[in-house]
Design an enzyme around this catalytic site. Sequence first.
Site, mmCIF file in Angstrom:
data_model
loop_
_atom_site.group_PDB
_atom_site.id
_atom_site.type_symbol
_atom_site.label_atom_id
_atom_site.label_comp_id
_atom_site.label_asym_id
_atom_site.label_seq_id
_atom_site.Cartn_x
_atom_site.Cartn_y
_atom_site.Cartn_z
ATOM 1 N N HIS A 152 0.832 -1.216 -0.241
ATOM 2 C CA HIS A 152 0.175 -0.143 -0.030
ATOM 3 C C HIS A 152 1.000 1.170 -0.159
ATOM 4 C CE1 HIS A 152 -3.754 2.136 1.033
ATOM 5 N NE2 HIS A 152 -2.866 2.808 1.417
ATOM 6 N N GLU A 153 1.645 1.379 0.806
ATOM 7 C CA GLU A 153 2.764 2.298 0.958
ATOM 8 C C GLU A 153 3.501 2.595 -0.258
ATOM 9 O OE1 GLU A 153 1.694 4.196 3.049
ATOM 10 O OE2 GLU A 153 0.418 3.129 4.350
#
Length: 819
Positions: free
Chosen positions: A479-480
């Site tokens: 996600h990051e």
Amino acid sequence: MDTKLDPSRDDLPLMANTSHILVKHYVLDLDVDFESQIIEGTIVLFFESGNRFQKQSGSTKEPCRSESNEACRFRMPEPCHSPVTDTRTFSSKTRSNDFTICGKGEKDTSGKDGNHDNWEQASGISSSKYCCDTGNHGSEDFLLVLDCCDLSVLKVEEVDVAAVPGIEKLTRSPKLTVVSEELRNQIVCELVTLPADRWREQLDYYARCSQAPGCGELLFDTDTWSLQIRKTGAQTATDFPHAIRIRYSTKPQGRSVTWTSDQSGRPCVYTMGSPINNRALFPCQEPPVAMSTWQATVRAAASFVVLMSGENSAKPTQLREGCSSWHYYVTMPMPASTFTIAVGSWTEMKPETCSSNDLAAERSLSPSEADFRYVGICGHMEYPCRFQNPSATTQEIIPHRVFAPVCLKAACQETLLQLVPPCLSAAHRVLGTHPFSRLDILIVPGNFPSLGMASPHIIFLSQSVLTGNSHLCGTRLCHEIAHAWFGLAIGARDWTEEWLSEGFATHLEDVFWAKAQQLDPHEAQEQQELKACLRWCRLQDEVRNSPEEMQVLRPNKEKTGHVSDSGSSVVKHGLNPEKVFMQVHYLKGYFLLRFLAQRLGDDTYFAFLRKFVHTFHGQLILSQDFLQMLLENIPEEKRLELSVENIFRDWLESSGIPQPLQRERQAGAECGLARQVSVEVEKWIRMNRRPRKRKRRETEQVFEKLLPDQLVLLLEHLLEQKTLNPRTLQSLERAYRLTQQDAEVRHRWCELIIKHKYTKAYKDVERFLQEDQAMGIYLYGELMVSEDSRQQQVARRCFELTKEQMDRSSAQVVAEMLF
Ligand SMILES: [Zn+2]
């Protein structure tokens, strides 16, 4: 002249007058002091003025040059405003003493917002002529407005860039005979518009200019949200000094930085990100349209490591005894809000064995060795872009470092370290060129209020992702990593359109993670469908339990992206404390992108996405930029009733569940993994009804092994049961070893414990509230709402133990629940 802002209490104002003048570069020079919990030093801002840049254009040509030169040519040079009397050169050795000249603002913690008027202060520390000038509020002087709060501003001055040896090379005049404001501004104008291939020279000039002597103090004032600066007689942005230096210090309670201790008990400080980003760290132009580069020199005691948004993997330079200095820079212009810093006694974590293959893959590519053959023309303003660098475009795994407190070494080695290369590589396979040349990952202190945060060149991860197997850690890391493209390289022009970063990162995390695990297409689809089930439950829940106006992804509708004449604006609900705990932007955005990907087919969709990234990296976008380009790329037969207007209406501008999503979910998605969970749920319900005398050993054989996401779904189903007896709960814990699972699973386990008052496992809840603060807020509410005195005791005891360390806004929310 200005459209008046009318923010509600919950709205976040962006005050900077970016339509008149833009910061192009920041040079920070700071000392971090853990005793006083203050960061102090100077920031030098280099500006570009003019009006033509206020509408973002795809042109790579810089508007400043011609305009300002014209101004220089037609205006008569005037004598230097004030003779250069200040010859201090702001070296690190003289700096700390300088602050004693003005103790007044430093420790100011009075007043609700911690701000105070500095006009008197400005006049107090400078020559007396400013005293007369302070009354001159209604003057026609140009007012520079910077976003700023919780800072003690000590002095603002113009920087005499003309005093830098060799700087005349930047101007057309061979010798700097008459130094005037125009000349200084012309130098800055030439400096900020140097071509991309001269980035190194440019950074060096910036550094030297930042140390040049001052040439006149400027008047300044602060209010709750801004720092206002003017120069007597400078009536337009063009006349205003284009290089200014601000001496300031942060406050221990400033809302941009958290002073705390790490998991090994050692002091540290880190930036918080939203909602107010960096304005309590340095005065800046917050609106995203102010894209700038930066460089920073940060000094701290030698035992500390300074991590920052910088494209170089900085190593410390030893200064005087016990003190070291770290220098970072970026060459890609980005909003100042994306800047991040963390200082602490972190240790770099390395894999126990390091294969030579990995090392080869991670060969660092600095922009210096970039050969800038054009692989395609970029749409952004000029900078040394990786998309134009053939060796960068094929680099699957960028160089990276992992930092954490030493006590988390084993946990990092078990999970995180092995995950970074496959996740980076998966992202490259899906989206192509990594927009950033390198990455640091930091395991942040336990009070970090979220599971992760992405900033240029640095990702913060919560310690909560290190427990259980690799699933939560991998998905969160993916996600990051996705934010490097969506959120950072491509930013939202209007922050209310948060879905443009969170929706994309949520959708892409599944795609990256499936690739990183090397799942076959069927498995990948199954796991993604399972995730969709979970997110669907979550979305329904959130829509039921949140105010309608908070469920709209594009609340400003056709006014999205609009700013006042000066460039100021407000972020709707930007300060609403509830918003932090809401995921509606993540979830609805995710479902929209999933819907579009399904409509196009994955291959077409991701081919389009790579094209979109190629077109828009380095730029700011609105929803329609994405949707228009997408629809233009869909063949007629697949477009059907899809239009930008329909997507706005159905997905982005309405509250509640989007109609197309409602229809899709009602049609009933096929998901084998979810079906398997339903079968297991039935078994548990049957078992719960059985009389006590049945043999225990049965339970150990009956139940299937489940994936972490399946466990979450199972526990969510069981949470719908009115009663589960302690025997069932005990078997449940044993069957899946719930206390050793990841934080998402343990969170549901804690909910079950609370709901069924399973006193034997209260210790699990207590542990969660202390070790998983990024997710623990909700459980406090559950503990209190039951009005069970023992549960309330658990809540109060845990809060007592953690409140000093807890993130401030979380602590506030919990305190309201408890008392
Ligand atoms: Zn580019």
